[in-house]
Design an enzyme around this catalytic site. Structure first.
Site, PDB file in Angstrom:
ATOM      1  N   ASP A  49     -15.483  17.094 -22.833  1.00 36.31           N
ATOM      2  CA  ASP A  49     -16.311  17.682 -23.888  1.00 36.31           C
ATOM      3  C   ASP A  49     -16.286  19.202 -23.867  1.00 36.31           C
ATOM      4  O   ASP A  49     -16.056  19.856 -24.879  1.00 36.31           O
ATOM      5  CB  ASP A  49     -17.784  17.259 -23.729  1.00 36.31           C
ATOM      6  CG  ASP A  49     -18.012  15.821 -24.161  1.00 36.31           C
ATOM      7  OD1 ASP A  49     -17.197  15.298 -24.937  1.00 36.31           O
ATOM      8  OD2 ASP A  49     -19.017  15.235 -23.716  1.00 36.31           O
ATOM      9  N   ARG A  91     -31.973  21.273 -16.426  1.00 30.43           N
ATOM     10  CA  ARG A  91     -31.624  21.855 -17.728  1.00 30.43           C
ATOM     11  C   ARG A  91     -32.250  23.217 -18.009  1.00 30.43           C
ATOM     12  O   ARG A  91     -31.544  24.137 -18.414  1.00 30.43           O
ATOM     13  CB  ARG A  91     -31.923  20.875 -18.879  1.00 30.43           C
ATOM     14  CG  ARG A  91     -31.077  19.602 -18.873  1.00 30.43           C
ATOM     15  CD  ARG A  91     -29.701  19.811 -18.401  1.00 30.43           C
ATOM     16  NE  ARG A  91     -28.787  18.702 -18.671  1.00 30.43           N
ATOM     17  CZ  ARG A  91     -27.668  18.473 -18.019  1.00 30.43           C
ATOM     18  NH1 ARG A  91     -27.318  19.264 -17.007  1.00 30.43           N
ATOM     19  NH2 ARG A  91     -26.882  17.480 -18.339  1.00 30.43           N
ATOM     20  N   ASP A 106     -30.846  16.189 -23.497  1.00 29.33           N
ATOM     21  CA  ASP A 106     -30.397  17.463 -22.937  1.00 29.33           C
ATOM     22  C   ASP A 106     -30.280  18.569 -23.990  1.00 29.33           C
ATOM     23  O   ASP A 106     -30.590  19.726 -23.733  1.00 29.33           O
ATOM     24  CB  ASP A 106     -29.060  17.280 -22.210  1.00 29.33           C
ATOM     25  CG  ASP A 106     -29.239  16.496 -20.914  1.00 29.33           C
ATOM     26  OD1 ASP A 106     -30.344  16.553 -20.341  1.00 29.33           O
ATOM     27  OD2 ASP A 106     -28.278  15.829 -20.482  1.00 29.33           O
ATOM     28  N   SER A 140     -20.614   7.962 -18.070  1.00 34.07           N
ATOM     29  CA  SER A 140     -20.995   9.360 -18.258  1.00 34.07           C
ATOM     30  C   SER A 140     -21.930   9.742 -17.111  1.00 34.07           C
ATOM     31  O   SER A 140     -22.987   9.143 -16.919  1.00 34.07           O
ATOM     32  CB  SER A 140     -21.711   9.514 -19.606  1.00 34.07           C
ATOM     33  OG  SER A 140     -22.424  10.725 -19.611  1.00 34.07           O
TER      34      SER A 140
END
Ligand code: ARG
Length: 404
Positions: free
Chosen positions: A17, A97, A126, A176
């Site tokens: 990504d 985060r 996220d 993932s």
């Protein structure tokens, strides 16, 4: 004056990504891309990540070691808050985060960049956590989410990578994965079938129970002001302490969480986590709190704790409500000192002993033995008054029913 090329700072993990994002941003904005990788204990090959970032076209790469800050300012407060979202998830991804977002903003300001970018999709939590934090810290910065805007499938991304000469590493996992010191989140693949047990390949940190040692392990954890300071009699730096417990508890088959989770965007998802240290430390911390806090404090703190977890899960790390909750929590933690003994055995963990000089446990009151100082004759009057309001209410509602 010559117009400077635009600069964009991208949160970069080295995966597919974020690698295609580098190229996409470059093309779309004719911008210089600066990549940032924040080390929160994910144990990646950071040299290789830097090499890949540059190879894909980043003009500069930052590797920021934030492990200590992550433990001190994010994980420790979450232990004090016994933070488990929906009573299960220790917020391992969620906690990292706001920290990563703050580093992106720092680099963007240092570099004079006009925008920051991240590789989140539009379906997860996220994106919310990153963007709420970035916008609070610096409202001037533009935020770009290539993967969300672009809406490509994995296959299409691979195609794009091939066309643009981006070398993609053979995928390490079919799932993932997001990992840091506080845990490993596993999503996607066969895990999406909620009826089926996750396959063994999903796990890396936690040993299958049948391979765990035959002998139980006793682990001593010492707390000071609500945070762990030593384990098995040895004082440890916060980062080492967490690595140690992850390793020891993981080896004993402890730490797997299988959770139906309500995401912020309204989706229910099946999430698997490996969080050995988080589960052990929160359990130990809760246990010692029960020894030293009054029942009134414990009752109220449960409400505060669940609000804390909700706030952090939902991306509102910087909301002043967290400061308020932390203020209450920190007052209670002054007395959260002492030792907890845990027994780890084949996937099970439980506290088997605890001690504290702030202990409110009084053996003379609690004992069933002869030495008890508890005056049992007082119980009768207590019961009379304790039940008074309920008794009156019950007899009145009974009277009304009988009259009908
Ligand atoms: N559901 C968890 C959370 O919201 C984990 C997310 C994992 N993220 C990922 N990119 N795999 O915090």
């Amino acid at each position: 004056m010559v117009e400077l090329t635009e600069k964009i700072v991208l949160a970069y993990s080295g995966g597919l990504d974020t690698s295609v994002s580098v190229k996409w941003l470059q093309e779309k904005f004719t911008a210089d891309i600066i990549t940032v990788t924040v080390d929160v204990g994910q144990k990646d090959d950071f040299k290789e990540i830097e090499r890949r970032a540059k190879e894909t076209g980043a003009i500069r790469h930052y590797l920021i070691d934030s492990k200590e800050e992550f433990v001190r300012d994010y994980i420790f407060p979450s232990i004090k808050a016994n933070a488990l979202y929906q009573s299960k998830y220790p917020l391992s991804t969620a906690l990292s985060r706001p920290l990563i977002a703050s580093k992106l903003v720092e680099v963007a300001e240092k570099e004079g960049a006009s925008a920051v970018a991240h590789g989140c999709t539009g379906k997860g939590n996220d994106q919310v956590r990153f963007e709420v934090t970035i916008r609070s810290l610096n409202p001037e910065l533009k935020i770009i989410a290539p993967v969300r805007e672009w809406n490509l499938s994995r296959g299409q991304e691979i195609e794009y990578a091939k066309e643009h000469g981006i070398k993609i590493e053979p995928k390490k996992s079919i799932f993932s994965i997001d990992q840091n010191l506080w845990g490993r989140s596993i999503e996607g693949g066969s895990i999406e079938d909620v009826e089926t047990e996750p396959p063994l390949e999903a796990f890396e940190w936690v040993k299958p129970v049948d391979e765990a040692p035959e002998e139980a392990k006793y682990m001593d954890i010492e707390f000071e002001k609500g945070v762990p300071v030593s384990v098995d009699g040895e004082e440890k730096e916060p980062v080492d302490l967490i690595y140690y417990i992850n390793q020891v508890a993981g080896m004993h088959g402890i730490g797997i969480i299988d959770h139906i989770e309500d995401r912020l965007v309204g989706i229910k998802s099946r999430e698997i986590y490996e969080c050995p240290a988080a589960l052990c430390l929160i359990e130990a911390h809760k246990d010692i709190e029960k020894l030293v806090l009054t029942r009134h404090e414990l009752f109220f703190k449960e409400i505060v704790d669940s609000q804390w977890a909700w706030l952090v899960y939902s991306g509102l790390w910087l909301d002043p409500l967290r400061d308020g909750l932390d203020a209450f929590i920190n007052v209670t933690q002054e007395r959260v000192k002492g030792k907890v003994k845990m027994k780890l055995y084949k996937g099970n963990f439980r506290v088997v002993g605890r001690s504290s000089r702030y202990s409110l446990y009084d053996l003379n009151l609690a004992t069933y033995g002869i030495s008890s100082k508890f005056d049992q004759s007082l119980a009768q009057g207590f019961i009379e008054l304790w039940g008074l309001p309920s008794r009156i209410a019950h007899s009145i509602s009974k009277m009304k029913k009988d009259r009908k």
